[in-house]
Design a protein around this motif. Structure first.
Motif, mmCIF file in Angstrom:
data_model
loop_
_atom_site.group_PDB
_atom_site.id
_atom_site.type_symbol
_atom_site.label_atom_id
_atom_site.label_comp_id
_atom_site.label_asym_id
_atom_site.label_seq_id
_atom_site.Cartn_x
_atom_site.Cartn_y
_atom_site.Cartn_z
ATOM 1 N N ALA A 1 0.940 -1.292 0.079
ATOM 2 C CA ALA A 1 -0.181 -0.125 -0.115
ATOM 3 C C ALA A 1 0.908 1.050 -0.196
ATOM 4 N N ASP A 2 0.346 2.372 -0.696
ATOM 5 C CA ASP A 2 1.329 3.637 -0.634
ATOM 6 C C ASP A 2 1.454 4.048 0.842
ATOM 7 N N SER A 3 0.833 3.752 1.744
ATOM 8 C CA SER A 3 0.990 4.314 3.030
ATOM 9 C C SER A 3 2.052 3.877 3.716
ATOM 10 N N VAL A 4 2.443 2.639 3.420
ATOM 11 C CA VAL A 4 3.483 1.976 3.991
ATOM 12 C C VAL A 4 4.752 1.580 3.034
ATOM 13 N N LYS A 5 4.561 2.214 1.936
ATOM 14 C CA LYS A 5 5.749 1.640 0.961
ATOM 15 C C LYS A 5 7.046 2.564 1.620
ATOM 16 N N GLY A 6 8.191 1.779 1.433
ATOM 17 C CA GLY A 6 9.396 2.365 1.889
ATOM 18 C C GLY A 6 9.691 2.217 3.755
ATOM 19 N N ARG A 7 8.559 1.845 4.062
ATOM 20 C CA ARG A 7 8.773 1.890 5.638
ATOM 21 C C ARG A 7 8.499 0.452 5.998
ATOM 22 N N PHE A 8 7.495 -0.383 5.321
ATOM 23 C CA PHE A 8 7.267 -1.789 5.536
ATOM 24 C C PHE A 8 7.880 -2.709 4.613
ATOM 25 N N THR A 9 8.431 -3.742 4.892
ATOM 26 C CA THR A 9 9.062 -4.978 4.530
ATOM 27 C C THR A 9 8.282 -6.316 4.552
ATOM 28 N N LEU A 10 7.761 -6.947 3.775
ATOM 29 C CA LEU A 10 7.277 -8.243 3.787
ATOM 30 C C LEU A 10 8.401 -9.274 3.136
ATOM 31 N N SER A 11 8.618 -10.145 4.076
ATOM 32 C CA SER A 11 9.428 -11.291 3.748
ATOM 33 C C SER A 11 8.615 -12.620 4.213
ATOM 34 N N VAL A 12 9.339 -13.868 3.713
ATOM 35 C CA VAL A 12 8.882 -15.134 3.955
ATOM 36 C C VAL A 12 9.981 -15.978 4.154
ATOM 37 N N ASP A 13 9.823 -16.896 5.074
ATOM 38 C CA ASP A 13 10.753 -18.047 5.296
ATOM 39 C C ASP A 13 10.159 -19.436 4.794
ATOM 40 N N ASN A 14 10.358 -19.884 3.611
ATOM 41 C CA ASN A 14 9.364 -20.953 3.085
ATOM 42 C C ASN A 14 9.631 -22.324 4.287
ATOM 43 N N ALA A 15 11.034 -22.214 4.585
ATOM 44 C CA ALA A 15 11.149 -23.494 5.412
ATOM 45 C C ALA A 15 10.543 -23.560 6.760
ATOM 46 N N LYS A 16 10.089 -22.330 7.209
ATOM 47 C CA LYS A 16 9.201 -22.217 8.333
ATOM 48 C C LYS A 16 7.811 -21.940 7.969
ATOM 49 N N ASN A 17 7.392 -21.875 6.832
ATOM 50 C CA ASN A 17 6.000 -21.381 6.534
ATOM 51 C C ASN A 17 5.620 -20.030 7.427
ATOM 52 N N THR A 18 6.404 -19.404 7.284
ATOM 53 C CA THR A 18 6.291 -18.060 7.933
ATOM 54 C C THR A 18 6.433 -16.738 7.138
ATOM 55 N N MET A 19 5.494 -15.817 7.312
ATOM 56 C CA MET A 19 5.605 -14.656 6.805
ATOM 57 C C MET A 19 6.004 -13.442 7.672
ATOM 58 N N TYR A 20 6.793 -12.454 7.325
ATOM 59 C CA TYR A 20 7.118 -11.555 8.276
ATOM 60 C C TYR A 20 6.515 -10.438 7.507
ATOM 61 N N LEU A 21 6.367 -9.220 8.544
ATOM 62 C CA LEU A 21 6.201 -7.749 8.168
ATOM 63 C C LEU A 21 6.995 -7.091 8.976
ATOM 64 N N GLN A 22 8.281 -6.348 8.623
ATOM 65 C CA GLN A 22 9.094 -5.622 9.338
ATOM 66 C C GLN A 22 8.680 -4.001 9.029
ATOM 67 N N MET A 23 8.495 -3.516 10.093
ATOM 68 C CA MET A 23 7.854 -2.186 10.155
ATOM 69 C C MET A 23 8.978 -1.372 10.716
ATOM 70 N N GLN A 24 9.072 -0.273 10.075
ATOM 71 C CA GLN A 24 10.091 0.725 10.456
ATOM 72 C C GLN A 24 9.441 2.372 10.340
#
Length: 123
Positions: free
Chosen positions: A60-83
């Motif tokens: 979303a435009d409101s979070v672009k540049g501040r939030f980062t979505l990443s995944v760890d497929n081995a752990k079946n986990t999605m992350y949202l790093q928020m700065q």
């Protein structure tokens, strides 16, 4: 049965950082579209970020540049790093999974939802 469990929410000061996690069980994490949505008090739930089956990520435009979505497929986990968090980021954050792998900003495309985790950003 697919289940999603979010964690990592809490209270943080404006300008701070936090990472949310979402663990998927009972399904094919690698092929699913995965998304983050949020709902602030008195507002409708809105799109934050999503990953498509081919790892393309949109924000979303409101979070672009501040939030980062990443995944760890081995752990079946999605992350949202928020700065650089802002008080307007205060909301319940939900993760969602889409069996077709599309991973769009449209909530209606998602088949499974977590219970949510609360983020509060103080001024």
């Amino acid at each position: 049965q697919v289940q999603l469990v979010e964690s990592g929410g809490g209270l943080v000061q404006a300008g701070g950082s936090l990472r949310l996690s979402c663990v998927l069980s009972g399904g094919g994490f690698r092929s699913y579209g995965m998304g983050w949505f949020r709902q602030a008090p008195g507002k409708e739930r809105e799109f934050v970020a999503a990953r498509r089956w081919d790892d393309f990520v949109n924000y979303a435009d409101s979070v672009k540049g501040r939030f980062t979505l990443s995944v760890d497929n081995a752990k079946n986990t999605m992350y949202l790093q928020m700065q650089n968090l802002k008080p307007e980021d205060t909301a319940v954050y939900y993760c969602a999974a889409d069996k077709r792998g599309i991973g769009t900003s449209s909530q209606s495309n998602y088949d499974y939802w977590g219970q949510g985790t609360q983020l509060t950003v103080s001024a």
